[in-house]
Design a protein around this motif. Structure first.
Motif, PDB file in Angstrom:
ATOM      1  N   VAL A 148      16.058   7.788   8.908  1.00 29.44           N
ATOM      2  CA  VAL A 148      15.795   6.740   9.893  1.00 29.44           C
ATOM      3  C   VAL A 148      15.015   5.611   9.237  1.00 29.44           C
ATOM      4  O   VAL A 148      13.981   5.852   8.607  1.00 29.44           O
ATOM      5  CB  VAL A 148      14.997   7.295  11.092  1.00 29.44           C
ATOM      6  N   ASP A 149      15.518   4.389   9.381  1.00 28.08           N
ATOM      7  CA  ASP A 149      14.773   3.202   8.958  1.00 28.08           C
ATOM      8  C   ASP A 149      13.925   2.743  10.142  1.00 28.08           C
ATOM      9  O   ASP A 149      14.461   2.342  11.180  1.00 28.08           O
ATOM     10  CB  ASP A 149      15.726   2.084   8.535  1.00 28.08           C
ATOM     11  N   VAL A 150      12.616   2.822   9.994  1.00 27.01           N
ATOM     12  CA  VAL A 150      11.707   2.418  11.065  1.00 27.01           C
ATOM     13  C   VAL A 150      11.450   0.920  10.937  1.00 27.01           C
ATOM     14  O   VAL A 150      10.919   0.458   9.925  1.00 27.01           O
ATOM     15  CB  VAL A 150      10.382   3.196  10.992  1.00 27.01           C
ATOM     16  N   ALA A 151      11.839   0.167  11.969  1.00 26.93           N
ATOM     17  CA  ALA A 151      11.689  -1.288  11.953  1.00 26.93           C
ATOM     18  C   ALA A 151      10.681  -1.725  13.011  1.00 26.93           C
ATOM     19  O   ALA A 151      10.432  -1.016  13.991  1.00 26.93           O
ATOM     20  CB  ALA A 151      13.035  -1.963  12.198  1.00 26.93           C
ATOM     21  N   GLU A 173       3.343   6.186   2.242  1.00 30.95           N
ATOM     22  CA  GLU A 173       4.186   5.884   1.095  1.00 30.95           C
ATOM     23  C   GLU A 173       5.092   7.068   0.791  1.00 30.95           C
ATOM     24  O   GLU A 173       5.033   8.100   1.466  1.00 30.95           O
ATOM     25  CB  GLU A 173       3.327   5.537  -0.122  1.00 30.95           C
ATOM     26  N   GLU A 174       5.922   6.923  -0.238  1.00 27.64           N
ATOM     27  CA  GLU A 174       6.910   7.938  -0.563  1.00 27.64           C
ATOM     28  C   GLU A 174       6.265   9.311  -0.754  1.00 27.64           C
ATOM     29  O   GLU A 174       5.260   9.447  -1.441  1.00 27.64           O
ATOM     30  CB  GLU A 174       7.673   7.555  -1.837  1.00 27.64           C
ATOM     31  N   GLY A 175       6.876  10.322  -0.105  1.00 32.11           N
ATOM     32  CA  GLY A 175       6.412  11.694  -0.262  1.00 32.11           C
ATOM     33  C   GLY A 175       5.462  12.176   0.812  1.00 32.11           C
ATOM     34  O   GLY A 175       5.170  13.375   0.883  1.00 32.11           O
ATOM     35  N   VAL A 176       4.980  11.279   1.668  1.00 34.08           N
ATOM     36  CA  VAL A 176       4.027  11.666   2.710  1.00 34.08           C
ATOM     37  C   VAL A 176       4.786  12.261   3.901  1.00 34.08           C
ATOM     38  O   VAL A 176       5.769  11.694   4.372  1.00 34.08           O
ATOM     39  CB  VAL A 176       3.190  10.453   3.167  1.00 34.08           C
ATOM     40  N   SER A 177       4.317  13.407   4.384  1.00 36.95           N
ATOM     41  CA  SER A 177       4.928  14.051   5.545  1.00 36.95           C
ATOM     42  C   SER A 177       4.374  13.442   6.830  1.00 36.95           C
ATOM     43  O   SER A 177       3.176  13.166   6.922  1.00 36.95           O
ATOM     44  CB  SER A 177       4.655  15.559   5.528  1.00 36.95           C
ATOM     45  N   VAL A 178       5.252  13.248   7.809  1.00 37.95           N
ATOM     46  CA  VAL A 178       4.841  12.681   9.093  1.00 37.95           C
ATOM     47  C   VAL A 178       5.445  13.502  10.224  1.00 37.95           C
ATOM     48  O   VAL A 178       6.452  14.185  10.051  1.00 37.95           O
ATOM     49  CB  VAL A 178       5.279  11.205   9.230  1.00 37.95           C
ATOM     50  N   ILE A 193      10.689  10.664  14.223  1.00 35.46           N
ATOM     51  CA  ILE A 193      11.115  12.028  13.906  1.00 35.46           C
ATOM     52  C   ILE A 193      10.080  12.704  13.012  1.00 35.46           C
ATOM     53  O   ILE A 193       9.203  12.047  12.449  1.00 35.46           O
ATOM     54  CB  ILE A 193      12.486  12.053  13.178  1.00 35.46           C
ATOM     55  N   ASP A 194      10.210  14.032  12.892  1.00 34.92           N
ATOM     56  CA  ASP A 194       9.467  14.764  11.865  1.00 34.92           C
ATOM     57  C   ASP A 194      10.195  14.567  10.537  1.00 34.92           C
ATOM     58  O   ASP A 194      11.429  14.643  10.488  1.00 34.92           O
ATOM     59  CB  ASP A 194       9.422  16.263  12.183  1.00 34.92           C
ATOM     60  N   GLY A 195       9.459  14.326   9.479  1.00 35.40           N
ATOM     61  CA  GLY A 195      10.135  14.151   8.192  1.00 35.40           C
ATOM     62  C   GLY A 195       9.199  13.730   7.086  1.00 35.40           C
ATOM     63  O   GLY A 195       7.979  13.900   7.173  1.00 35.40           O
ATOM     64  N   ILE A 196       9.797  13.161   6.054  1.00 31.53           N
ATOM     65  CA  ILE A 196       9.070  12.716   4.865  1.00 31.53           C
ATOM     66  C   ILE A 196       9.414  11.258   4.601  1.00 31.53           C
ATOM     67  O   ILE A 196      10.582  10.863   4.685  1.00 31.53           O
ATOM     68  CB  ILE A 196       9.438  13.572   3.637  1.00 31.53           C
ATOM     69  N   VAL A 197       8.401  10.465   4.297  1.00 28.08           N
ATOM     70  CA  VAL A 197       8.629   9.059   3.957  1.00 28.08           C
ATOM     71  C   VAL A 197       9.350   8.995   2.611  1.00 28.08           C
ATOM     72  O   VAL A 197       8.861   9.520   1.609  1.00 28.08           O
ATOM     73  CB  VAL A 197       7.298   8.281   3.884  1.00 28.08           C
ATOM     74  N   THR A 198      10.520   8.382   2.606  1.00 33.69           N
ATOM     75  CA  THR A 198      11.305   8.282   1.369  1.00 33.69           C
ATOM     76  C   THR A 198      11.314   6.873   0.788  1.00 33.69           C
ATOM     77  O   THR A 198      11.717   6.686  -0.355  1.00 33.69           O
ATOM     78  CB  THR A 198      12.755   8.727   1.622  1.00 33.69           C
ATOM     79  N   ALA A 199      10.891   5.888   1.578  1.00 38.34           N
ATOM     80  CA  ALA A 199      10.857   4.510   1.072  1.00 38.34           C
ATOM     81  C   ALA A 199       9.858   3.701   1.886  1.00 38.34           C
ATOM     82  O   ALA A 199       9.720   3.900   3.092  1.00 38.34           O
ATOM     83  CB  ALA A 199      12.236   3.866   1.140  1.00 38.34           C
ATOM     84  N   LYS A 200       9.155   2.805   1.211  1.00 36.22           N
ATOM     85  CA  LYS A 200       8.220   1.886   1.869  1.00 36.22           C
ATOM     86  C   LYS A 200       8.683   0.469   1.578  1.00 36.22           C
ATOM     87  O   LYS A 200       8.822   0.078   0.428  1.00 36.22           O
ATOM     88  CB  LYS A 200       6.802   2.109   1.350  1.00 36.22           C
ATOM     89  N   ILE A 220      10.001  -1.162   8.053  1.00 34.89           N
ATOM     90  CA  ILE A 220       8.665  -0.746   7.627  1.00 34.89           C
ATOM     91  C   ILE A 220       8.777   0.359   6.570  1.00 34.89           C
ATOM     92  O   ILE A 220       8.377   0.185   5.428  1.00 34.89           O
ATOM     93  CB  ILE A 220       7.833  -0.248   8.827  1.00 34.89           C
ATOM     94  N   VAL A 221       9.330   1.491   6.971  1.00 34.74           N
ATOM     95  CA  VAL A 221       9.526   2.626   6.067  1.00 34.74           C
ATOM     96  C   VAL A 221      10.835   3.322   6.427  1.00 34.74           C
ATOM     97  O   VAL A 221      11.410   3.092   7.494  1.00 34.74           O
ATOM     98  CB  VAL A 221       8.366   3.657   6.162  1.00 34.74           C
ATOM     99  N   ALA A 222      11.281   4.192   5.521  1.00 29.85           N
ATOM    100  CA  ALA A 222      12.419   5.073   5.789  1.00 29.85           C
ATOM    101  C   ALA A 222      11.896   6.503   5.821  1.00 29.85           C
ATOM    102  O   ALA A 222      11.088   6.895   4.980  1.00 29.85           O
ATOM    103  CB  ALA A 222      13.493   4.925   4.724  1.00 29.85           C
ATOM    104  N   ILE A 223      12.350   7.272   6.808  1.00 29.02           N
ATOM    105  CA  ILE A 223      11.904   8.658   6.971  1.00 29.02           C
ATOM    106  C   ILE A 223      13.125   9.566   6.980  1.00 29.02           C
ATOM    107  O   ILE A 223      14.114   9.289   7.667  1.00 29.02           O
ATOM    108  CB  ILE A 223      11.102   8.835   8.274  1.00 29.02           C
ATOM    109  N   ALA A 224      13.050  10.653   6.202  1.00 27.28           N
ATOM    110  CA  ALA A 224      14.159  11.604   6.108  1.00 27.28           C
ATOM    111  C   ALA A 224      13.763  12.933   6.728  1.00 27.28           C
ATOM    112  O   ALA A 224      12.669  13.446   6.475  1.00 27.28           O
ATOM    113  CB  ALA A 224      14.565  11.803   4.648  1.00 27.28           C
ATOM    114  N   ASP A 225      14.667  13.465   7.538  1.00 28.07           N
ATOM    115  CA  ASP A 225      14.491  14.804   8.106  1.00 28.07           C
ATOM    116  C   ASP A 225      15.110  15.792   7.130  1.00 28.07           C
ATOM    117  O   ASP A 225      16.329  15.856   6.986  1.00 28.07           O
ATOM    118  CB  ASP A 225      15.178  14.880   9.475  1.00 28.07           C
ATOM    119  N   MET A 226      14.264  16.586   6.448  1.00 29.63           N
ATOM    120  CA  MET A 226      14.731  17.493   5.401  1.00 29.63           C
ATOM    121  C   MET A 226      14.917  18.923   5.894  1.00 29.63           C
ATOM    122  O   MET A 226      15.174  19.823   5.104  1.00 29.63           O
ATOM    123  CB  MET A 226      13.736  17.488   4.237  1.00 29.63           C
TER     124      MET A 226
END
Length: 219
Positions: free
Chosen positions: A67-70, A93-98, A191-198, A212-218
């Motif tokens: 998901v690209d969070v805008a 930033e990249e790698g942070v869990s949310v 969503i629950d996931g990990i930041v993959t791009a800032k 803003i950031v991209a978040i991936a559900d892994m």
């Protein structure tokens, strides 16, 4: 001659026997087979334990969802961080869990808070205006019905009350918009996931729709 040959032959045989005996006697005797087979042994007590086996592989992990969070509002990025499990703010930033609903960024929060306060004040003012217009309309209509006011005065009072009601509705809509903008100025993870791009940094000015950031559900 035959006697001499026999003597020489016998002497050679005796010499060979003597040499063989001498070397056999002087050589250090080898150890017994049992001694040669002895091996040092260490003895330890048997105890329960675990065996860990690791396998290192190289490959790709495919996300179930990205998901690209805008931003839905424009302004300056005041904060770009998440609250960790320990209660500390960590850069988003990249790698942070949310987690879903966890705050990611704040956009001009004070500005949108001030707009909300102004919208509330406007609603209050329009409510007072409408109340005054309704009282005036009621008074003029009563005078008109008693023959003390003209029809033009009555129509004017009614129109003024209607305009005041419309102004109050507009102020109410502005208040609702201000509430939405204030809420949207605090960007949260969908969503629950990990930041993959800032895509931005703190202090940047952004427009509505900027990522803003991209978040991936892994999972």
């Amino acid at each position: 001659m035959k006697v001499i040959r026999r003597i020489l032959y016998l002497a050679a045989v005796l010499a060979l026997v003597f040499v063989t005996f001498w070397f056999g006697f002087m050589r250090k005797p080898a150890g017994s087979p049992e001694e040669e087979k002895k091996v040092p042994v260490e003895v330890e007590l048997v105890s329960a334990g675990s065996i860990e086996e690791r396998i290192e592989l190289t490959g790709w992990i495919k996300a179930n969802q990205i998901v690209d969070v805008a931003s839905k509002v424009a302004g300056r990025v005041e904060s770009l961080s998440v609250l960790s499990n320990e209660g500390d703010l960590v850069a988003a930033e990249e790698g942070v869990s949310v987690k879903k609903g966890q705050q990611l960024a704040i956009i001009d929060h004070d500005v949108y808070l001030a707009q909300l306060s102004a919208a509330k004040a406007s609603v209050k003012a329009k409510e007072i205006e409408l109340a005054d217009a309704e009282r005036e309309k009621k008074r003029i209509v009563a005078l008109y019905e008693g023959g003390s006011a003209t029809e033009q005065s009555k129509d004017k009072a009614i129109t003024a009350a209607e305009l005041s009601a419309a102004s109050l509705s507009l102020a109410g809509a502005n208040l609702e918009l201000a509430q939405i903008n204030l809420r949207e100025s605090m960007i949260v993870s969908p969503i629950d996931g990990i930041v993959t791009a800032k895509h931005i940094d703190e202090g940047n000015l952004i427009r509505t729709g900027d990522r803003i950031v991209a978040i991936a559900d892994m999972k």
